[in-house]
Motif scaffolding. Structure first.
Motif, short mmCIF file in Angstrom:
data_model
loop_
_atom_site.label_atom_id
_atom_site.label_comp_id
_atom_site.label_asym_id
_atom_site.label_seq_id
_atom_site.Cartn_x
_atom_site.Cartn_y
_atom_site.Cartn_z
N PHE A 184 -89.23 -48.81 25.02
CA PHE A 184 -89.68 -47.51 24.41
C PHE A 184 -89.10 -47.01 23.35
CE2 PHE A 184 -89.08 -42.95 24.11
CZ PHE A 184 -90.46 -42.42 24.40
N ARG A 185 -88.05 -47.11 23.26
CA ARG A 185 -87.25 -46.61 22.00
C ARG A 185 -87.78 -47.48 20.75
NH1 ARG A 185 -83.81 -44.91 25.77
NH2 ARG A 185 -82.49 -47.20 26.26
N SER A 186 -87.94 -48.84 20.91
CA SER A 186 -88.38 -49.60 19.85
C SER A 186 -89.95 -49.41 19.66
CB SER A 186 -88.53 -51.12 20.20
OG SER A 186 -89.10 -51.98 19.30
N LEU A 187 -90.78 -48.90 20.44
CA LEU A 187 -91.91 -48.44 19.99
C LEU A 187 -92.09 -47.08 19.34
CD1 LEU A 187 -94.04 -49.12 23.37
CD2 LEU A 187 -94.25 -50.36 21.00
N SER A 188 -91.12 -46.22 19.93
CA SER A 188 -90.88 -44.68 19.31
C SER A 188 -90.48 -44.74 18.01
CB SER A 188 -89.81 -43.85 20.51
OG SER A 188 -89.77 -42.86 19.78
N THR B 145 -85.34 -41.69 17.60
CA THR B 145 -85.42 -42.15 18.74
C THR B 145 -84.21 -42.68 19.55
OG1 THR B 145 -86.80 -44.07 20.23
CG2 THR B 145 -85.58 -44.69 18.21
N ILE B 146 -83.11 -42.68 18.73
CA ILE B 146 -81.92 -42.94 19.65
C ILE B 146 -81.44 -41.48 20.39
CG2 ILE B 146 -81.18 -44.39 17.82
CD1 ILE B 146 -79.12 -42.13 16.84
N GLN B 147 -82.16 -40.48 20.08
CA GLN B 147 -81.83 -39.36 21.07
C GLN B 147 -82.50 -39.41 22.24
OE1 GLN B 147 -82.46 -35.62 18.89
NE2 GLN B 147 -81.39 -36.65 17.04
N SER B 148 -83.12 -40.30 22.45
CA SER B 148 -84.07 -40.57 23.89
C SER B 148 -83.12 -41.36 24.97
CB SER B 148 -85.45 -41.30 23.59
OG SER B 148 -85.89 -41.45 24.99
N ARG B 149 -83.11 -40.74 26.08
CA ARG B 149 -82.45 -41.40 27.10
C ARG B 149 -83.52 -41.92 28.27
NH1 ARG B 149 -77.85 -38.73 29.78
NH2 ARG B 149 -79.34 -36.98 29.68
N ALA B 150 -84.62 -42.16 27.77
CA ALA B 150 -85.80 -42.94 28.52
C ALA B 150 -85.21 -43.94 29.42
CB ALA B 150 -86.94 -43.12 27.89
N LEU B 151 -85.44 -43.91 30.66
CA LEU B 151 -84.92 -45.06 31.69
C LEU B 151 -86.05 -45.09 32.85
CD1 LEU B 151 -83.59 -44.04 34.58
CD2 LEU B 151 -82.30 -42.88 32.91
N ALA B 152 -85.80 -46.36 33.40
CA ALA B 152 -86.58 -46.77 34.66
C ALA B 152 -85.92 -47.46 35.53
CB ALA B 152 -87.95 -47.62 34.20
N GLY B 153 -86.38 -47.47 37.03
CA GLY B 153 -85.61 -48.28 37.97
C GLY B 153 -86.60 -48.26 39.13
N ILE B 154 -86.09 -48.80 40.02
CA ILE B 154 -86.62 -48.98 41.29
C ILE B 154 -85.67 -48.48 42.33
CG2 ILE B 154 -87.42 -50.58 43.15
CD1 ILE B 154 -87.57 -52.75 40.67
N ALA B 155 -86.12 -47.73 43.45
CA ALA B 155 -85.60 -46.89 44.53
C ALA B 155 -86.31 -47.14 45.77
CB ALA B 155 -85.09 -45.57 44.23
N ASN B 156 -85.91 -47.63 46.61
CA ASN B 156 -86.67 -47.87 48.01
C ASN B 156 -88.21 -48.34 47.85
OD1 ASN B 156 -87.18 -47.25 50.79
ND2 ASN B 156 -87.94 -45.43 50.57
N ALA B 157 -88.40 -49.38 46.81
CA ALA B 157 -89.64 -49.92 46.50
C ALA B 157 -90.62 -49.07 45.80
CB ALA B 157 -90.35 -50.31 47.77
N THR B 158 -89.95 -47.91 45.41
CA THR B 158 -90.77 -47.24 44.41
C THR B 158 -90.32 -47.32 42.85
OG1 THR B 158 -90.87 -45.60 46.01
CG2 THR B 158 -91.17 -44.66 44.09
N LEU B 159 -91.24 -47.44 41.90
CA LEU B 159 -90.97 -47.57 40.77
C LEU B 159 -90.73 -46.13 40.13
CD1 LEU B 159 -93.61 -50.10 39.58
CD2 LEU B 159 -91.17 -50.29 39.04
N LEU B 160 -89.65 -45.77 39.24
CA LEU B 160 -89.71 -44.55 38.43
C LEU B 160 -89.43 -44.72 36.97
CD1 LEU B 160 -87.47 -44.75 41.34
CD2 LEU B 160 -87.66 -42.30 40.90
N PHE B 161 -90.23 -44.08 36.33
CA PHE B 161 -89.79 -43.86 34.92
C PHE B 161 -89.63 -42.32 34.46
CE2 PHE B 161 -92.80 -47.45 36.19
CZ PHE B 161 -92.36 -48.27 35.61
N CYS B 162 -88.56 -42.33 33.45
CA CYS B 162 -88.23 -41.15 32.91
C CYS B 162 -88.58 -41.07 31.61
CB CYS B 162 -86.60 -40.91 33.40
SG CYS B 162 -86.01 -40.85 34.99
N LEU B 163 -89.31 -40.24 31.17
CA LEU B 163 -89.77 -40.08 30.00
C LEU B 163 -89.48 -38.98 29.15
CD1 LEU B 163 -93.62 -41.08 30.74
CD2 LEU B 163 -91.68 -42.68 30.17
N PRO B 164 -89.53 -38.97 27.69
CA PRO B 164 -89.15 -37.73 27.10
C PRO B 164 -90.04 -36.66 27.36
CG PRO B 164 -88.58 -39.48 25.75
CD PRO B 164 -89.43 -39.94 27.02
#
Length: 176
Positions: free
Chosen positions: A108-112, A120-139
């Protein structure tokens, strides 16, 4: 393309969208609306949508509820990933993750970077998996959500994307 790859049909996923904001309402939530429109246009189902203030414990409650809901396969959140005192989304979510997907934030930061430069270095966009659920945190900006959806999520949430994608793996997240 192999015979197996040609035989794969689109698999609609069930998504929840969380807008993290102290000021947005359903009337002016342009980032949440963009994500909902893009997901629906791609053939996915948005089955839950909410706006929550940027409080790590309230956010954790929403994330936990959706992670526990077996029907929700993907959670997209927008907002709260910056570096100010009111940006708490990563802190709210990290302790709930079973696995982090560090490559998402890196990509994400590379594209941004192409769009907003070193900011873009101010973004803490992240993703992960919890209980077989995909999670994406976007700005929270609509432009950042567009970058994430168009540049990463549209392909990774489509099992026809090769050589691999999240959609084809989602049923295997809980395998041991």
């Amino acid at each position: 393309m192999s015979q197996t790859a040609q035989a794969l049909d689109f698999l609609p996923l069930k998504l929840a969208i969380l807008t993290v904001s102290d000021s947005r309402t359903s009337a002016n939530d342009s980032s949440g609306e963009l994500l909902a429109e893009r997901a629906t246009a791609a053939g996915h189902q948005v089955i839950a949508r909410e706006i929550c203030t940027d409080d790590r414990y309230l956010l954790r409650a929403v994330f936990s509820h959706w992670i526990a809901d077996a029907e929700i396969q993907v959670i997209l959140s927008t907002g709260g990933t910056g570096i100010t005192g009111r940006d708490n989304t990563p802190e709210a979510l990290e302790c709930l993750l079973d696995k982090r997907l560090d490559g998402f934030g890196e990509l994400f930061r590379s594209l941004s970077f192409v769009e907003i430069g070193t900011s873009t270095i101010q973004s803490r966009a992240l993703a992960g998996i919890a209980n077989a659920t995909l999670l994406f945190c976007l700005p929270g900006s609509t432009g950042a959500c567009r970058t994430a959806w168009d540049g990463i999520l549209a392909e990774q949430l489509d099992r026809r994307t090769h050589p691999c994608n999240f959609a084809q793996l989602i049923t295997r997240f809980n395998e041991r």
